[in-house]
Design an enzyme around this catalytic site. Sequence first.
Site, PDB file in Angstrom:
ATOM      1  N   GLU A 192       0.883  -1.169   0.000  1.00 31.31           N
ATOM      2  CA  GLU A 192       0.000   0.000   0.000  1.00 31.31           C
ATOM      3  C   GLU A 192       0.919   1.217   0.000  1.00 31.31           C
ATOM      4  OE1 GLU A 192      -3.507   0.244   0.367  1.00 31.31           O
ATOM      5  OE2 GLU A 192      -3.792  -1.910   0.071  1.00 31.31           O
TER       6      GLU A 192
ATOM      7  N   CYS B 179      -1.622   8.725   2.623  1.00 28.18           N
ATOM      8  CA  CYS B 179      -1.358   8.155   1.294  1.00 28.18           C
ATOM      9  C   CYS B 179      -2.443   8.535   0.298  1.00 28.18           C
ATOM     10  CB  CYS B 179      -1.263   6.642   1.378  1.00 28.18           C
ATOM     11  SG  CYS B 179      -2.666   5.891   2.222  1.00 28.18           S
TER      12      CYS B 179
END
Lengths: 476, 491
Positions: B214, B251
């Site tokens: 991720e 993110c």
Amino acid sequence: MALDTAAVVAELRETFASGKTKSYEWRVSQFKAIVKLTDEHEKDIIEALRSDLNKPEHEAFVHEISGVKSSAKLAMKELRRWMTPEKAKTSLTTFPSSAEIVSEPLGVILVISTWNYPFLLSFEAVIGAIAAGNTVVLKPSEIAPAMSSLFSKLLGEYMDSSAVKVVEGAVPETTALLEQKWDKIIYTGSCKVGRIVAAAAAKHLTPVILELGGKCPVIVDTNINLKVAARRLISGKWGCNSGQTCVSPDYIITTKEFAPKLVDALARELEKFYGKEPLKSPDLSRIVNSSHFNRLTQLMDDKKVSGKIVHGGQRDKSNLKIAPTILLDVPADSLIMNEEIFGPLLPIITVDKVDEGFNVIKAREKPLAAYLFTNDKMLKEEFIGSVSAGGLSINETTLHCTILTLPFGGVGESGMGSYHGKYSFDAFSHKKPVLQRSFAGETAARYPPYTPEKLRFLKAFLAGDILGIFRALFGW
Amino acid sequence: MEEIAARVGQNLAELRQNFSSGRTRGLEWRKTQLRAILKLVAENEDEIFEALNRDLGKHPVEAYRDEIGVVKKSAEYSLCHIEKWMAPKKGQLPLLFFPAKAEVLPEPLGVVLIFASWNFPISLALDPLIGAISAGNTVLVKPSELAPACTSFLACKIPLYLDNKAIKVVEGGSDVAEKLLELKWDKIFFTGSARVGRIIMSAAAKHLTPVTLELGGKCPIILDSLSGSDLKVAVKRISGGKWGACAGQACIGIDYVIVQRKFAPVLVELLKKCIKTLYGEEVENLKNICRIVNKNHFGRICNLLEDPSVAASIVYGGSFDKQNLFIEPTILLDPPLDAEIMTEEIFGPLLPIITLDEVEESIEFINARPKPLAIYVFTKNKTFKEKLLQETSSGSVIFNDTMIQFICDGLPFGGVGESGFGRYHGKYSFDTFSHEKAVLHRSFFLELEPRHPPWNGFKLEFIRLAYNFDYIGLLQLLLGLRRRYTSRTVH
């Protein structure tokens, strides 16, 4: 002329960027081309397989040609459905909203194929990549050279060469290809090279599918239809490229008591299949090359096992043929029990009770497939629950790979990722979630300034606690 | 170093042994652990708020919304669905295989290693943990040393609530991570930067360990022409999404905005107003916003503004509080595209606005850059929505909001290309930590003789018809009503 892999990738990226490969029509046209080239060149394909592997025409047809046509036809039939976005559930927390998951192609795929089912395994992956709307490079195995050249010729003639390319070659060419950035790589082959592919992919954060192998075990129980079991075992072992198959039974585990009966049944059926002189049977494949031939003869001639041969053992070096060979009670530390055999040698390990077989399997790396022949329900359940492998078959060998509604892939040392049928489409797609919100339904509690009231609201809201939401809203 | 190696080696051995014992396989064990996680967060809420405040200056409401609430929701969702997820799925079989049964059975991978990131140190450790447990694995969690208070909290509390034979926490920095990566795991789940993602994947390759990465990227917002209340809502969602989630250190955080040139002035004014309302006006008096995690990142972000042509493009903010590691929400208008602020992921409270002649040009702009983890688009134009969906690629696409996909359990959460691969949340978490094992059951009854050698024309024709599922043809063949196949080859 030196291979310019960067130029190959650049061209494919350009083609991909043009959007051509995303259309349904383009994808279907490529499937049609695959079916056409398979039909029109069936003779050449069978010839090439005979040349590379001495593969009997029937094996070539059953395992390779039919397999490819089935896959292409399935893709044609199902593609619309596969391409349709999937509706996704939203929850109170994003109300009002709607969500779906859209499948999009990854971009440029590298298929590194292998030599034992060169036609099937190359096209199975290429069909998957195309189904998902990608451009593809196929690198066939140099160990099956006739098939490799045939690919170059046929794909060049029948398929869209601005989007589907063949790069022939050996280690240097593969290394050069692996230095490029791909959007996905699928590799079929050995664990050793699988590691090299994974390491090269890591530099570019490229996801990989690794279809590797392992020692696929078979547990044979006592209370079974021995004739049928023996025939299925033989088909899965020697009827599949002379044991040179990633899902072929590698070794058998059975009870000490039953082993002689099993050996007899196998010997009987082997004679029916391949005659008294199997080395002369046209229905048996040869070993692919002298390097593998030598590897296999070394396994047989190893002092620890050479005395354990109970059937077969004959070899013909000039024709690279080894007869179906059965070994009984080989030691656990012999070479033949510590590497994937990938050939026509079948060791039988004996245990006191059949369920001890599970420990034998679990002491080794997870294989691509595991098999059990039994009528005992509890044994079946224990097998399914406790043996980890890519796939399992009960009272059967290898057949689970032909079922396109089942995922085909390994776990642990036998690989990662899976494909076949819709799993191929999914493997070469990015499943992109799309969330649509409206401008209405604004929740002040999301934003600063943060207050204890907002906290209470959020606690109820995130838990989907309707009553709690009311209470928070009304300050109760 | 040797001591660390021994310690991690022992942890792994214990986890492997406990996995082999089968203790984590049953539904009851998994549910017990999930309930324990709920209990852990419920009984220690204040401590979690305290730890997040110490590590990041995170306000309790933000902390609840992005961390505690997320964990609670994930665990409850898993508890609700886990039995269904664990059940085998039937596989369709062609008639030809009768009698037979096919199914796909999910099984745990074994021993899982989770690397959590520092920006959402509680949820990015516990959310993947929920997935790994649901799938029946044993787990080692390595929280980030950049969030020391949260790491200590997890290291202290997890063993008290969860089965510490099967779930362990290891503290430490890159020295510990290095030793962990030398070992063989059955799966590695990593949240963090692309640079470290490459290191993790290379280490995993040696053991053929599958990974989920991720990562991040520069997540753009495209703001189409909106007016009135829609525009106000959009700006609020942009402001909340940018600075209200760990001060831009996320993110899926908004990295930059693309807008049509003529709307830029309006946008800037509205953003300024919003910032003042939500976060305050002076850098010394900022509220409701996290600080930068450490001096290193603080320096990195400040450096992005060093370039004079970048500094010249600042239209709001730009002040720092070095002592307390706060950076003011900062807006820049058209900084140079080759400056680091536009080539590297910002991961901070600076918001560049890029202006283009037409909003449709944003598609080309985005495609010229690595695929991001998310694309956010504020528009009511259906044609533009379709075009964007078809022509760009990203982890996910969100229309008319920001960040919110993170709490949607029905949507897979993960990247593509440079933003990573693999996904989780909801059932996707369960799947990511499972192996889908294909199982075929056959009986001894009804043997298909044409499968076996010796080969002949009849058998070949049989198989040809079988592959076409031509049951009528098969019947004809069996009744002798069909012409036999002749070989097309020379032999």
